[in-house]
Write a protein that holds these residues in place. Structure first.
Motif, PDB file in Angstrom:
ATOM      1  N   MET A   1      -9.353 -30.874   6.603  1.00 31.23           N
ATOM      2  CA  MET A   1      -9.056 -29.855   5.606  1.00 31.23           C
ATOM      3  C   MET A   1      -7.824 -29.103   6.102  1.00 31.23           C
ATOM      4  O   MET A   1      -7.837 -28.563   7.204  1.00 31.23           O
ATOM      5  N   SER A   2      -6.770 -29.085   5.266  1.00 33.02           N
ATOM      6  CA  SER A   2      -5.517 -28.514   5.746  1.00 33.02           C
ATOM      7  C   SER A   2      -4.619 -28.075   4.592  1.00 33.02           C
ATOM      8  O   SER A   2      -4.404 -28.856   3.654  1.00 33.02           O
ATOM      9  N   PRO A   3      -4.102 -26.841   4.644  1.00 34.58           N
ATOM     10  CA  PRO A   3      -3.241 -26.409   3.537  1.00 34.58           C
ATOM     11  C   PRO A   3      -1.972 -27.245   3.402  1.00 34.58           C
ATOM     12  O   PRO A   3      -1.335 -27.262   2.350  1.00 34.58           O
TER      13      PRO A   3
ATOM     14  N   CYS B   1     -13.435 -29.200   9.501  1.00 31.23           N
ATOM     15  CA  CYS B   1     -13.094 -27.869   9.000  1.00 31.23           C
ATOM     16  C   CYS B   1     -12.369 -27.101  10.086  1.00 31.23           C
ATOM     17  O   CYS B   1     -12.948 -26.831  11.136  1.00 31.23           O
ATOM     18  N   GLY B   2     -11.113 -26.779   9.820  1.00 31.72           N
ATOM     19  CA  GLY B   2     -10.355 -25.988  10.784  1.00 31.72           C
ATOM     20  C   GLY B   2     -10.698 -24.517  10.656  1.00 31.72           C
ATOM     21  O   GLY B   2     -11.284 -24.079   9.660  1.00 31.72           O
TER      22      GLY B   2
ATOM     23  N   PRO C   1     -13.179 -25.690   1.391  1.00 34.06           N
ATOM     24  CA  PRO C   1     -12.564 -26.960   0.970  1.00 34.06           C
ATOM     25  C   PRO C   1     -13.504 -28.162   1.123  1.00 34.06           C
ATOM     26  O   PRO C   1     -13.589 -29.016   0.226  1.00 34.06           O
TER      27      PRO C   1
ATOM     28  N   GLY D   1     -11.893 -24.273   6.766  1.00 32.37           N
ATOM     29  CA  GLY D   1     -12.012 -25.486   5.961  1.00 32.37           C
ATOM     30  C   GLY D   1     -13.396 -25.697   5.362  1.00 32.37           C
ATOM     31  O   GLY D   1     -13.654 -26.737   4.743  1.00 32.37           O
TER      32      GLY D   1
ATOM     33  N   LEU E   1      -6.806 -20.383   3.155  1.00 29.33           N
ATOM     34  CA  LEU E   1      -8.151 -19.828   3.339  1.00 29.33           C
ATOM     35  C   LEU E   1      -8.363 -19.584   4.835  1.00 29.33           C
ATOM     36  O   LEU E   1      -7.585 -20.054   5.654  1.00 29.33           O
TER      37      LEU E   1
ATOM     38  N   GLY F   1      -5.622 -23.296  12.949  1.00 29.28           N
ATOM     39  CA  GLY F   1      -5.765 -24.734  12.712  1.00 29.28           C
ATOM     40  C   GLY F   1      -6.133 -25.456  13.999  1.00 29.28           C
ATOM     41  O   GLY F   1      -6.503 -24.833  15.000  1.00 29.28           O
TER      42      GLY F   1
ATOM     43  N   SER G   1      -5.586 -30.825   1.086  1.00 34.41           N
ATOM     44  CA  SER G   1      -5.547 -29.405   0.732  1.00 34.41           C
ATOM     45  C   SER G   1      -6.259 -29.236  -0.601  1.00 34.41           C
ATOM     46  O   SER G   1      -6.184 -30.113  -1.460  1.00 34.41           O
ATOM     47  N   ILE G   2      -6.930 -28.093  -0.809  1.00 36.31           N
ATOM     48  CA  ILE G   2      -7.540 -27.892  -2.136  1.00 36.31           C
ATOM     49  C   ILE G   2      -6.658 -27.003  -3.006  1.00 36.31           C
ATOM     50  O   ILE G   2      -7.036 -26.648  -4.126  1.00 36.31           O
TER      51      ILE G   2
HETATM   52  N1  SAH Z   1      -1.960 -21.724  10.232  1.00 35.95           N
HETATM   53  C1  SAH Z   1      -2.281 -22.577   9.141  1.00 35.95           C
HETATM   54  C2  SAH Z   1      -3.456 -22.040   8.315  1.00 35.95           C
HETATM   55  C3  SAH Z   1      -4.745 -22.141   9.022  1.00 35.95           C
HETATM   56  S1  SAH Z   1      -6.048 -21.662   8.005  1.00 35.95           S
HETATM   57  C4  SAH Z   1      -1.072 -22.732   8.236  1.00 35.95           C
HETATM   58  O1  SAH Z   1      -0.226 -21.851   8.216  1.00 35.95           O
HETATM   59  O2  SAH Z   1      -0.996 -23.741   7.535  1.00 35.95           O
HETATM   60  C5  SAH Z   1      -7.438 -22.238   8.901  1.00 35.95           C
HETATM   61  C6  SAH Z   1      -8.073 -23.493   8.424  1.00 35.95           C
HETATM   62  O3  SAH Z   1      -8.553 -23.331   7.105  1.00 35.95           O
HETATM   63  C7  SAH Z   1      -7.190 -24.725   8.358  1.00 35.95           C
HETATM   64  O4  SAH Z   1      -7.123 -25.369   9.595  1.00 35.95           O
HETATM   65  C8  SAH Z   1      -7.892 -25.583   7.310  1.00 35.95           C
HETATM   66  O5  SAH Z   1      -8.930 -26.351   7.882  1.00 35.95           O
HETATM   67  C9  SAH Z   1      -8.512 -24.536   6.387  1.00 35.95           C
HETATM   68  N2  SAH Z   1      -7.736 -24.314   5.162  1.00 35.95           N
HETATM   69  C10 SAH Z   1      -7.083 -23.181   4.825  1.00 35.95           C
HETATM   70  N3  SAH Z   1      -6.513 -23.278   3.608  1.00 35.95           N
HETATM   71  C11 SAH Z   1      -6.814 -24.503   3.137  1.00 35.95           C
HETATM   72  C12 SAH Z   1      -6.502 -25.212   1.932  1.00 35.95           C
HETATM   73  N4  SAH Z   1      -5.767 -24.674   0.970  1.00 35.95           N
HETATM   74  N5  SAH Z   1      -6.993 -26.462   1.792  1.00 35.95           N
HETATM   75  C13 SAH Z   1      -7.734 -27.042   2.758  1.00 35.95           C
HETATM   76  N6  SAH Z   1      -8.043 -26.424   3.933  1.00 35.95           N
HETATM   77  C14 SAH Z   1      -7.597 -25.170   4.122  1.00 35.95           C
END
Ligand code: SAH
Length: 214
Positions: free
Chosen positions: A85-87, A110-111, A142, A139, A136, A115, A130-131
């Motif tokens: 799960m990752s933005p 799930c981060g 998501p 994760g 968020l 991250g 990413s969702i």
């Molecule tokens: N530092 C990162 C954000 C980390 S948010 C950046 O700037 O991109 C912490 C965790 O929340 C991420 O590792 C991911 O697993 C989850 N997360 C946050 N937003 C998300 C999204 N839009 N879609 C999927 N996972 C998300």
């Protein structure tokens, strides 16, 4: 279909997975969900799972060892792809859900914090998802969103009375969204249910619905 979820907040899943359709699908063994606490895999004597980032900057980064070992463990039971799960991943869509539903299993990571360590991605992540374009705190949501949307594509999940054919985003609607829905009572606060929907005339109802796709 088997889902394995790796998280440091396993309790976050309890309420959602124990209600309604997901609960029913678990009971009927249509889906099988295993939530694993990444912390239990930590070899650190205080079960730490994060550390400050190399190069400095705010926040913490999830260390690779606990996640790596957790993935290695779940792979014994689940041969599906590992989804992080990752933005910054590919944006999740209806089509993607349909594609993911073809797997026998899925593994979610799930981060949290800033991250996860990049090396886990290199070593064992198949896809980053990413969702949506927002950040968020973790994760977990998501993973719930993806699990829910994917499950709806498992043939037995929705039951016989519900068809995926006429839902928003489905191919039969040619890019349009579902028609407006009404239920009892026939009049509410002065707003009436369209006559045709109460007529029992299937042909006309079909026509009205087609005209009112959005
Ligand atoms: N530092 C990162 C954000 C980390 S948010 C950046 O700037 O991109 C912490 C965790 O929340 C991420 O590792 C991911 O697993 C989850 N997360 C946050 N937003 C998300 C999204 N839009 N879609 C999927 N996972 C998300």
């Amino acid at each position: 279909m088997r889902f394995d979820i790796l998280t440091i907040f396993p309790k976050a899943f309890e309420s959602y997975f124990n209600e309604s359709m997901i609960k029913r699908a678990k009971a009927k063994k249509i889906i099988d969900i295993h939530v694993h606490d990444i912390r239990t895999f930590s070899k650190d004597k205080h079960k730490k799972v994060d550390h400050i980032p190399y190069g400095g900057g705010p926040g913490m980064v999830m260390t690779p060892q606990p996640i790596y070992d957790a993935i290695k463990y779940v792979k014994k039971f689940n041969k599906g792809p590992v989804l992080l799960m990752s933005p910054s991943g590919e944006t999740f869509t209806h089509k993607k859900a349909q594609k993911l539903a073809k797997n026998k299993g899925l593994i979610f990571i799930c981060g949290r914090y800033e991250g996860i360590d990049e090396r886990v991605k290199k070593l064992c992540v198949d896809e980053e998802i990413s969702i949506g374009e927002y950040v968020l705190t973790g994760g977990e949501m998501p993973a719930m969103v993806i699990l829910d949307a994917v499950s709806r594509f498992i043939p037995e999940f929705l039951g016989k009375e519900k068809s995926l054919e006429e839902e928003s985003f489905s191919e039969s609607l040619e890019g349009k969204k579902e028609y407006p829905q009404y239920t009892r009572p026939p009049s509410f606060k002065g707003l009436k249910v369209p006559e045709v929907l109460q007529s029992g005339h299937h042909g006309k109802i079909k026509e009205w619905r087609k005209k009112h796709l959005s």
